[in-house]
Design a protein around this motif. Structure first.
Motif, PDB file in Angstrom:
ATOM      1  N   ARG A 182     -40.509  25.079   8.510  1.00  0.00           N
ATOM      2  CA  ARG A 182     -39.478  24.281   9.189  1.00  0.00           C
ATOM      3  C   ARG A 182     -39.501  22.850   8.676  1.00  0.00           C
ATOM      4  NH1 ARG A 182     -38.332  24.614  15.589  1.00  0.00           N
ATOM      5  NH2 ARG A 182     -40.516  23.928  15.751  1.00  0.00           N
ATOM      6  N   ASN A 229     -36.333  20.986   6.863  1.00  0.00           N
ATOM      7  CA  ASN A 229     -35.815  19.660   7.187  1.00  0.00           C
ATOM      8  C   ASN A 229     -35.682  18.798   5.940  1.00  0.00           C
ATOM      9  OD1 ASN A 229     -35.205  19.296  10.010  1.00  0.00           O
ATOM     10  ND2 ASN A 229     -37.363  19.594  10.443  1.00  0.00           N
ATOM     11  N   TRP A 230     -36.664  18.861   5.057  1.00  0.00           N
ATOM     12  CA  TRP A 230     -36.578  18.108   3.803  1.00  0.00           C
ATOM     13  C   TRP A 230     -35.400  18.602   2.966  1.00  0.00           C
ATOM     14  CZ3 TRP A 230     -42.418  18.201   1.916  1.00  0.00           C
ATOM     15  CH2 TRP A 230     -43.175  17.441   2.811  1.00  0.00           C
ATOM     16  N   PHE A 270     -33.952  27.326   9.304  1.00  0.00           N
ATOM     17  CA  PHE A 270     -34.102  26.478  10.480  1.00  0.00           C
ATOM     18  C   PHE A 270     -33.738  27.254  11.750  1.00  0.00           C
ATOM     19  CE2 PHE A 270     -32.768  23.329  13.582  1.00  0.00           C
ATOM     20  CZ  PHE A 270     -33.733  22.337  13.454  1.00  0.00           C
ATOM     21  N   CYS A 306     -44.163  17.497   9.790  1.00  0.00           N
ATOM     22  CA  CYS A 306     -42.707  17.370   9.944  1.00  0.00           C
ATOM     23  C   CYS A 306     -42.119  18.559  10.690  1.00  0.00           C
ATOM     24  CB  CYS A 306     -42.043  17.234   8.569  1.00  0.00           C
ATOM     25  SG  CYS A 306     -42.245  15.612   7.798  1.00  0.00           S
ATOM     26  N   SER A 351     -39.966  18.434  14.567  1.00  0.00           N
ATOM     27  CA  SER A 351     -38.730  18.821  13.877  1.00  0.00           C
ATOM     28  C   SER A 351     -37.498  18.054  14.354  1.00  0.00           C
ATOM     29  CB  SER A 351     -38.500  20.323  14.062  1.00  0.00           C
ATOM     30  OG  SER A 351     -37.345  20.739  13.387  1.00  0.00           O
ATOM     31  N   PHE A 384     -35.406  15.794  11.867  1.00  0.00           N
ATOM     32  CA  PHE A 384     -34.047  16.201  11.521  1.00  0.00           C
ATOM     33  C   PHE A 384     -33.054  15.064  11.734  1.00  0.00           C
ATOM     34  CE2 PHE A 384     -29.883  17.759  12.762  1.00  0.00           C
ATOM     35  CZ  PHE A 384     -29.555  18.571  11.682  1.00  0.00           C
TER      36      PHE A 384
END
Length: 381
Positions: free
Chosen positions: A19, A23-24, A53, A311, A315, A319
């Protein structure tokens, strides 16, 4: 031997890692014309970071809240879920306001008026009160602000889905699939303001969320013998190679010219309604990745992967920061340079900022936890 890839709560560290990576990838993909986006899965198959995600969100939500529902009942767990929904909604509203303010300021102060149309915010200038009202109702969504409203709507319906999943997981999965098929067949979607429909159709995307919930409810464990078979892994690998061919043909006309037109037209980029080939691609990718990255993989303890894991645990904050940074990255590309070196600098810098936010939030949460523990000890003494 204990599973070192799990936290003390039994949480699978791989979920947080992937996850965090998602996000990256979403941040990098949201910057238009970003060459660094060639490092993400978006360019090499039918699914992308959004699919990952949503699936992990369904898995982790079920992992966390099913324990409360079993132990404390429907009302308590529903209250906890809706508390989380409220947190996500507040985060979305704050992000929306900051996003609109930043785009409007840059567009008016620096002559970048094209940003108003590019990011779908011109209606804010024409009718600000009406636009903000629809923004609060999740109907008005500027560019790249579609994921959190999808998550909010799915989580609102989640208590009933979770209640059914605990009792009849296969029946719940079948009902979710029926809704998916019906929505695609009848064109069901939610309306957007001022026109059109939601970019992520919640009636379709709920199916991927429920697949994640079903996997967390024991479905993945029941399928382990099948998923570990060489035949299934081979079929998954072949499908991934096929999707890679179609994805490359969509980007390189030279390759598209040698493939049948009927083959290419059979796999349009149907992200809005979650084309079935996207789901199959994601599941095939999951089969291969789980095979290559088992729970006991020692690399999960590596300091190199620690930023992605942190991260993933933070999340929501990561995000929101990533969405805002993607706009800043786009503006820097236009204002400074489009060179590969500068794109790499902006992309890596944004990921560094997101990681810094994740570590900071982890630290502040630990401070509150330690403070609460200290207060409890003081009260007891």
């Amino acid at each position: 031997m204990a599973d070192r890839s799990k936290s003390s709560s039994g949480r699978d560290v791989r979920l947080d890692m992937f996850r965090g990576l998602a996000n990256w990838a979403i941040f990098v993909d949201h910057i238009p014309n970003n060459a660094v986006a060639w490092l993400t899965t978006r360019n090499y198959g039918f699914s992308d970071a959004a699919d990952l995600f949503v699936f992990i969100s369904g898995y982790t939500a079920t992992f966390v809240y099913s324990r409360y529902m079993r132990a404390s009942g429907f009302l308590v767990s529903t209250s906890l879920i809706y508390g989380r929904v409220w947190q996500i909604y507040v985060a979305h509203v704050l992000l929306l306001v900051a996003y609109l303010a930043a785009i409007g300021f840059v567009a008016q102060s620096y002559g970048h008026s094209h940003l108003l149309d590019e990011f779908n915010v011109r209606h804010l200038l024409d009718d600000p009160i009406e636009t903000l009202k629809h923004g609060l109702l999740l109907e008005f969504k500027p560019l790249n602000l579609d994921v959190l409203p999808l998550y909010i709507v799915i989580m609102v319906a989640f208590p009933l889905a979770l209640w059914a999943m605990i009792r009849r997981p296969n029946v719940t999965l079948a009902a979710s699939f029926a809704l998916y098929v019906t929505a695609r067949s009848l064109g069901w979607n939610l309306p957007s303001y001022p026109s059109g429909n939601w970019y992520f159709n919640p009636f379709a995307w709920q199916f991927l969320f429920v697949i994640g919930a079903w996997a967390a409810s024991g479905g993945a464990d029941r399928l382990q013998p099948l998923l570990r078979s060489k035949a299934v892994i081979g079929i998954a690998g072949v499908y991934l190679l096929f999707s890679l061919l179609i994805a490359m043909a969509a980007r390189f006309p030279e390759l598209a010219n040698v493939l049948p037109v009927s083959l290419l037209s059979a796999f349009p980029n149907d992200k809005t309604n979650l084309g079935p080939y996207r789901i199959l691609h994601f599941l095939a990718l999951a089969v291969v990745v789980v095979h290559c990255v088992p729970k006991e993989w020692a690399g999960l303890q590596s300091p190199i992967l620690r930023p992605a894991i942190v991260c993933g645990k933070r999340s929501l904050e990561v995000f929101c920061v990533g969405v805002f940074l993607s706009f800043a990255g786009h503006l820097l590309f236009e204002s400074v340079s489009m060179s590969l070196a500068f794109q790499s600098l902006v992309s890596s810098g944004g990921i560094a900022i997101m990681t810094g936010v994740a570590y900071y939030r982890t630290w502040t949460v630990s401070l509150r936890s330690n403070s609460s523990s200290s207060s409890a000890v003081a009260s007891a003494s």
